[in-house]
Design an enzyme around this catalytic site. Sequence first.
Site, short mmCIF file in Angstrom:
data_model
loop_
_atom_site.label_atom_id
_atom_site.label_comp_id
_atom_site.label_asym_id
_atom_site.label_seq_id
_atom_site.Cartn_x
_atom_site.Cartn_y
_atom_site.Cartn_z
N LYS A 124 0.80 -1.23 0.00
CA LYS A 124 0.00 0.00 0.00
C LYS A 124 0.83 1.28 0.00
CE LYS A 124 -3.29 -1.10 3.19
NZ LYS A 124 -4.66 -1.32 3.68
N GLU A 194 -1.92 -1.29 9.68
CA GLU A 194 -1.31 -0.42 8.66
C GLU A 194 -2.19 0.80 8.40
OE1 GLU A 194 0.42 -2.54 5.23
OE2 GLU A 194 0.66 -4.26 6.55
N HIS A 198 -1.63 5.47 9.52
CA HIS A 198 -1.88 6.72 8.78
C HIS A 198 -2.59 7.76 9.64
CE1 HIS A 198 -0.86 5.31 4.69
NE2 HIS A 198 -1.30 4.14 5.11
P1 NAD Z 1 -3.21 -10.59 8.56
O1 NAD Z 1 -2.65 -9.89 9.75
O2 NAD Z 1 -4.63 -11.05 8.64
O3 NAD Z 1 -2.31 -11.87 8.21
C1 NAD Z 1 -0.93 -11.80 8.06
C2 NAD Z 1 -0.39 -13.22 7.86
O4 NAD Z 1 1.03 -13.14 7.61
C3 NAD Z 1 -0.54 -14.14 9.07
O5 NAD Z 1 -0.94 -15.43 8.61
C4 NAD Z 1 0.86 -14.22 9.66
O6 NAD Z 1 1.10 -15.45 10.31
C5 NAD Z 1 1.70 -14.11 8.40
N1 NAD Z 1 3.07 -13.67 8.67
C6 NAD Z 1 3.47 -12.61 9.42
N2 NAD Z 1 4.82 -12.55 9.45
C7 NAD Z 1 5.27 -13.59 8.70
C8 NAD Z 1 6.56 -14.08 8.36
N3 NAD Z 1 7.67 -13.47 8.78
N4 NAD Z 1 6.66 -15.20 7.58
C9 NAD Z 1 5.54 -15.83 7.16
N5 NAD Z 1 4.29 -15.41 7.44
C10 NAD Z 1 4.17 -14.31 8.20
O7 NAD Z 1 -2.96 -9.66 7.28
P2 NAD Z 1 -4.05 -9.12 6.23
O8 NAD Z 1 -5.00 -8.22 6.95
O9 NAD Z 1 -4.57 -10.27 5.43
O10 NAD Z 1 -3.16 -8.15 5.29
C11 NAD Z 1 -2.07 -8.58 4.50
C12 NAD Z 1 -1.50 -7.40 3.75
O11 NAD Z 1 -2.38 -6.98 2.71
C13 NAD Z 1 -1.25 -6.15 4.60
O12 NAD Z 1 0.06 -5.66 4.36
C14 NAD Z 1 -2.27 -5.17 4.10
O13 NAD Z 1 -1.87 -3.81 4.20
C15 NAD Z 1 -2.41 -5.57 2.65
N6 NAD Z 1 -3.68 -5.10 2.07
C16 NAD Z 1 -3.64 -4.46 0.87
C17 NAD Z 1 -4.81 -3.97 0.30
C18 NAD Z 1 -4.79 -3.27 -1.02
O14 NAD Z 1 -5.86 -2.91 -1.52
N7 NAD Z 1 -3.66 -3.06 -1.66
C19 NAD Z 1 -6.03 -4.12 0.98
C20 NAD Z 1 -6.05 -4.78 2.18
C21 NAD Z 1 -4.87 -5.29 2.73
#
Ligand code: NAD
Length: 331
Positions: A124, A194, A198
């Site tokens: 993002k 995240e 902001h």
């Molecule tokens: P979440 O917190 O629900 O899940 C994160 C996962 O990553 C967990 O399963 C955790 O165990 C794993 N993880 C953490 N550290 C790790 C490591 N070192 N090695 C392996 N696995 C690891 O996350 P989420 O809410 O699904 O979000 C994921 C990402 O997607 C975020 O960075 C978020 O900002 C991004 N996102 C982007 C958009 C977009 O439109 N571009 C929208 C929503 C979310």
Amino acid sequence: MTVSQSPINVGILGFGGLGQAAARILAPKQEMTWVAAADHQGFLYDPQGLDPNQAIATYHQHGSVGHVTGQGHLSDTSITDLVQKAQVDGYFLALPNLPNTFMADVARDFIRSGWRGVLVDALKRTSAVEQLLALQSELAEAGITYLTGCGATPGLLTAAAALAAQSYSEIHQVKITFGVGIANWEAYRATIREDIAHMPGFDVEKARAISDEEVAALLDKTNGILSLENMEHADDIMLELAGICHRDQVTVGGVVDTRNPKKPLSTNVQITGRTFEGKISTHTFTLGDETSMAANVCGPAFGYLKAGQQLHRRGIYGLFTAAEIMPLFVR
Ligand code: NAD
């Protein structure tokens, strides 16, 4: 142009809210097979394909996909171990970008590992995408086709802006406004942290450091609502790199309701510009209110992974953004 090819073997790194939704989206697909996943405690691999229901149930019960009997492995270095072991054509990086350098570190690990294939993220922040830009030539030399900013915003909405810009001779403004509704913040911890980063008084490090209880207390104060303005979002640098407008002409803001799956407002992007006849006009692209954040992030991510795979097969490596490549629909 449709060329019939063997299914793409896909891995999902990160198995939280988005990772789990990604696994469910892949289940009915013929062109992609979900074969691998990793979370922070373990990984899961089966070249024959994985069962999302079993993986999600195990993750919820035991905290890691590493506990899935037969296919799972517990590991503190799950991504490295998985990449060494698995035959995967492309990975969707559904990982938290906490700290803000994490995704670039993961990209460097892939470069060092000697693995070749397609990587897609849903990053993002502008500053996070800038770190990947610095890795452009290393990715290309490593034989990796990396597509960044391929979620909803940046991602689907940035691509829509790039398409809408074609009507104009000059772009004046790109305004992205998102509405997200989720039933509870724990389902998308990284996304919410995240977003908190902001808010006034916060940055990425502060949002990363606060406890879950502090996040819950903060959300209690606002009745579960996060209102965000003038966010540092990579839609700006992506549209600038694509030659569409200057980054200062792009604004991103929105409202997240962490207690209600109904969207607080309709997600949209407005593209204002001047046509060759001198008329000023605005195109608006609005997402259907029934579509979830997960659908609007993971759908495009796999569309870009398919496009990335076609580039990779043609020997085209390096870094690309969602604003310069058309995602391909995955059947
Ligand atoms: P979440 O917190 O629900 O899940 C994160 C996962 O990553 C967990 O399963 C955790 O165990 C794993 N993880 C953490 N550290 C790790 C490591 N070192 N090695 C392996 N696995 C690891 O996350 P989420 O809410 O699904 O979000 C994921 C990402 O997607 C975020 O960075 C978020 O900002 C991004 N996102 C982007 C958009 C977009 O439109 N571009 C929208 C929503 C979310």
